[in-house]
Motif scaffolding. Sequence first.
Motif, PDB file in Angstrom:
ATOM      1  N   ILE A  59       0.828  -1.202   0.000  1.00 23.86           N
ATOM      2  CA  ILE A  59       0.000   0.000   0.000  1.00 23.86           C
ATOM      3  C   ILE A  59       0.864   1.254   0.000  1.00 23.86           C
ATOM      4  O   ILE A  59       0.591   2.230  -0.711  1.00 23.86           O
ATOM      5  CB  ILE A  59      -0.945  -0.014   1.212  1.00 23.86           C
ATOM      6  N   ALA A  60       1.932   1.246   0.789  1.00 24.82           N
ATOM      7  CA  ALA A  60       2.827   2.408   0.840  1.00 24.82           C
ATOM      8  C   ALA A  60       3.486   2.661  -0.507  1.00 24.82           C
ATOM      9  O   ALA A  60       3.571   3.807  -0.972  1.00 24.82           O
ATOM     10  CB  ALA A  60       3.889   2.201   1.922  1.00 24.82           C
ATOM     11  N   ILE A  61       3.941   1.593  -1.158  1.00 22.56           N
ATOM     12  CA  ILE A  61       4.562   1.751  -2.479  1.00 22.56           C
ATOM     13  C   ILE A  61       3.541   2.263  -3.482  1.00 22.56           C
ATOM     14  O   ILE A  61       3.834   3.136  -4.312  1.00 22.56           O
ATOM     15  CB  ILE A  61       5.164   0.412  -2.937  1.00 22.56           C
ATOM     16  N   GLY A  62       2.313   1.740  -3.408  1.00 22.11           N
ATOM     17  CA  GLY A  62       1.271   2.212  -4.314  1.00 22.11           C
ATOM     18  C   GLY A  62       0.947   3.683  -4.116  1.00 22.11           C
ATOM     19  O   GLY A  62       0.789   4.432  -5.087  1.00 22.11           O
ATOM     20  N   MET A  63       0.864   4.128  -2.860  1.00 25.39           N
ATOM     21  CA  MET A  63       0.552   5.529  -2.598  1.00 25.39           C
ATOM     22  C   MET A  63       1.681   6.452  -3.072  1.00 25.39           C
ATOM     23  O   MET A  63       1.426   7.531  -3.614  1.00 25.39           O
ATOM     24  CB  MET A  63       0.279   5.719  -1.108  1.00 25.39           C
ATOM     25  N   VAL A  64       2.920   6.018  -2.880  1.00 29.00           N
ATOM     26  CA  VAL A  64       4.048   6.829  -3.352  1.00 29.00           C
ATOM     27  C   VAL A  64       4.033   6.938  -4.872  1.00 29.00           C
ATOM     28  O   VAL A  64       4.277   8.010  -5.439  1.00 29.00           O
ATOM     29  CB  VAL A  64       5.374   6.227  -2.853  1.00 29.00           C
ATOM     30  N   SER A 198      -5.547 -10.246  10.228  1.00 28.76           N
ATOM     31  CA  SER A 198      -6.788 -10.078  10.977  1.00 28.76           C
ATOM     32  C   SER A 198      -7.619  -8.956  10.371  1.00 28.76           C
ATOM     33  O   SER A 198      -7.113  -8.112   9.616  1.00 28.76           O
ATOM     34  CB  SER A 198      -6.482  -9.770  12.443  1.00 28.76           C
ATOM     35  N   LEU A 199      -8.890  -8.935  10.715  1.00 23.60           N
ATOM     36  CA  LEU A 199      -9.798  -7.911  10.207  1.00 23.60           C
ATOM     37  C   LEU A 199      -9.384  -6.501  10.650  1.00 23.60           C
ATOM     38  O   LEU A 199      -9.398  -5.571   9.830  1.00 23.60           O
ATOM     39  CB  LEU A 199     -11.231  -8.221  10.650  1.00 23.60           C
ATOM     40  N   PRO A 200      -9.008  -6.254  11.910  1.00 18.87           N
ATOM     41  CA  PRO A 200      -8.588  -4.897  12.290  1.00 18.87           C
ATOM     42  C   PRO A 200      -7.378  -4.396  11.502  1.00 18.87           C
ATOM     43  O   PRO A 200      -7.317  -3.225  11.122  1.00 18.87           O
ATOM     44  CB  PRO A 200      -8.265  -5.028  13.777  1.00 18.87           C
ATOM     45  N   ILE A 201      -6.420  -5.289  11.238  1.00 15.15           N
ATOM     46  CA  ILE A 201      -5.240  -4.874  10.472  1.00 15.15           C
ATOM     47  C   ILE A 201      -5.623  -4.564   9.031  1.00 15.15           C
ATOM     48  O   ILE A 201      -5.158  -3.581   8.447  1.00 15.15           O
ATOM     49  CB  ILE A 201      -4.164  -5.971  10.538  1.00 15.15           C
ATOM     50  N   ALA A 202      -6.484  -5.384   8.435  1.00 16.77           N
ATOM     51  CA  ALA A 202      -6.926  -5.128   7.064  1.00 16.77           C
ATOM     52  C   ALA A 202      -7.697  -3.812   6.968  1.00 16.77           C
ATOM     53  O   ALA A 202      -7.521  -3.042   6.018  1.00 16.77           O
ATOM     54  CB  ALA A 202      -7.795  -6.283   6.571  1.00 16.77           C
ATOM     55  N   ALA A 203      -8.538  -3.538   7.961  1.00 10.36           N
ATOM     56  CA  ALA A 203      -9.288  -2.283   7.967  1.00 10.36           C
ATOM     57  C   ALA A 203      -8.346  -1.087   8.129  1.00 10.36           C
ATOM     58  O   ALA A 203      -8.530  -0.037   7.491  1.00 10.36           O
ATOM     59  CB  ALA A 203     -10.324  -2.293   9.085  1.00 10.36           C
ATOM     60  N   GLU A 204      -7.325  -1.242   8.949  1.00 10.98           N
ATOM     61  CA  GLU A 204      -6.376  -0.138   9.153  1.00 10.98           C
ATOM     62  C   GLU A 204      -5.580   0.151   7.888  1.00 10.98           C
ATOM     63  O   GLU A 204      -5.405   1.314   7.496  1.00 10.98           O
ATOM     64  CB  GLU A 204      -5.429  -0.487  10.295  1.00 10.98           C
ATOM     65  N   ILE A 205      -5.099  -0.897   7.224  1.00 11.58           N
ATOM     66  CA  ILE A 205      -4.319  -0.709   5.996  1.00 11.58           C
ATOM     67  C   ILE A 205      -5.185  -0.078   4.903  1.00 11.58           C
ATOM     68  O   ILE A 205      -4.748   0.820   4.172  1.00 11.58           O
ATOM     69  CB  ILE A 205      -3.737  -2.051   5.534  1.00 11.58           C
ATOM     70  N   THR A 206      -6.425  -0.525   4.789  1.00  9.48           N
ATOM     71  CA  THR A 206      -7.334   0.055   3.796  1.00  9.48           C
ATOM     72  C   THR A 206      -7.621   1.513   4.093  1.00  9.48           C
ATOM     73  O   THR A 206      -7.747   2.332   3.178  1.00  9.48           O
ATOM     74  CB  THR A 206      -8.647  -0.745   3.756  1.00  9.48           C
ATOM     75  N   SER A 207      -7.722   1.858   5.372  1.00 11.05           N
ATOM     76  CA  SER A 207      -8.004   3.251   5.740  1.00 11.05           C
ATOM     77  C   SER A 207      -6.870   4.173   5.326  1.00 11.05           C
ATOM     78  O   SER A 207      -7.104   5.338   4.990  1.00 11.05           O
ATOM     79  CB  SER A 207      -8.256   3.358   7.244  1.00 11.05           C
ATOM     80  N   TYR A 208      -5.635   3.687   5.357  1.00  8.42           N
ATOM     81  CA  TYR A 208      -4.509   4.508   4.920  1.00  8.42           C
ATOM     82  C   TYR A 208      -4.716   4.966   3.475  1.00  8.42           C
ATOM     83  O   TYR A 208      -4.567   6.142   3.157  1.00  8.42           O
ATOM     84  CB  TYR A 208      -3.196   3.722   5.014  1.00  8.42           C
ATOM     85  N   TYR A 209      -5.058   4.022   2.616  1.00  8.98           N
ATOM     86  CA  TYR A 209      -5.245   4.346   1.202  1.00  8.98           C
ATOM     87  C   TYR A 209      -6.445   5.270   1.000  1.00  8.98           C
ATOM     88  O   TYR A 209      -6.386   6.220   0.203  1.00  8.98           O
ATOM     89  CB  TYR A 209      -5.431   3.051   0.406  1.00  8.98           C
ATOM     90  N   TRP A 210      -7.525   5.005   1.725  1.00  7.16           N
ATOM     91  CA  TRP A 210      -8.733   5.805   1.528  1.00  7.16           C
ATOM     92  C   TRP A 210      -8.515   7.257   1.956  1.00  7.16           C
ATOM     93  O   TRP A 210      -8.910   8.193   1.251  1.00  7.16           O
ATOM     94  CB  TRP A 210      -9.895   5.200   2.298  1.00  7.16           C
ATOM     95  N   HIS A 211      -7.889   7.458   3.093  1.00  6.73           N
ATOM     96  CA  HIS A 211      -7.616   8.824   3.543  1.00  6.73           C
ATOM     97  C   HIS A 211      -6.611   9.520   2.618  1.00  6.73           C
ATOM     98  O   HIS A 211      -6.680  10.738   2.421  1.00  6.73           O
ATOM     99  CB  HIS A 211      -7.083   8.810   4.971  1.00  6.73           C
ATOM    100  N   PHE A 212      -5.709   8.743   2.066  1.00  2.00           N
ATOM    101  CA  PHE A 212      -4.767   9.306   1.100  1.00  2.00           C
ATOM    102  C   PHE A 212      -5.496   9.821  -0.134  1.00  2.00           C
ATOM    103  O   PHE A 212      -5.210  10.918  -0.629  1.00  2.00           O
ATOM    104  CB  PHE A 212      -3.733   8.246   0.712  1.00  2.00           C
TER     105      PHE A 212
END
Length: 228
Positions: A59-64, A198-212
Amino acid sequence: MPGTTAFPDEEIIVEDIGGGGGAPPPPPGGDDDGGDSGGDDRNRSGKSSSSPKRYSTAIAIGMVSILMFFMALASAFIVLRRGSDLWVTVRLPRILWANTCVLLASSFTLESARRRLFLADPSGFRKFWLMTTALGFVFVAGQLVAWRQLVAQGVYIASNQASSFFYIFTGAHAVHLLGGVGALLFVSFHKFEKTKTSLPIAAEITSYYWHFMDGLWIFLLALLYLGK
């Protein structure tokens, strides 16, 4: 006699050398009980943490990469806006403001969903998460309405440089946002009990991209209005 005392000494020396060289080396990691179990625990913990770390890195590489792409477009936009004699200002549709409010609201519902998940409220998480997904679709639909309004004014992607940048900015952002919508749908319906993430980790990683993507749209909108 000297001959009789030498043989016992030699036997003792041979026994000492044989005892030291023939002893098996200690097992790696300590004893059988503590060392092996500790190694297995480390391996298991390493496997469980490798998958979330891999996803967050991707996700970080994609956002960059996305940021570099839009920064290149923004640089070209600023240069042509200031130095081109062919620049014709485009009247931006007012629905862009409504679309922006929808996208900001989606970030709020996304964080509300994560808070519900933290409070062990799966039904509340699912409700707010699906609400975020729906707002993502509403935002893209609003962008389509904005394009139709420009077409009704006779402004197309090839009309002039300003209109080209408008369609490229909004179109590229909408495509990348749909990728985020796909991630939201994946988190909604995926069975995380069978995976290492886990679901919380997946939700957190997805939130990074969405807020970006949310922040990127604010930047693009400000750039379009300042370039009028």
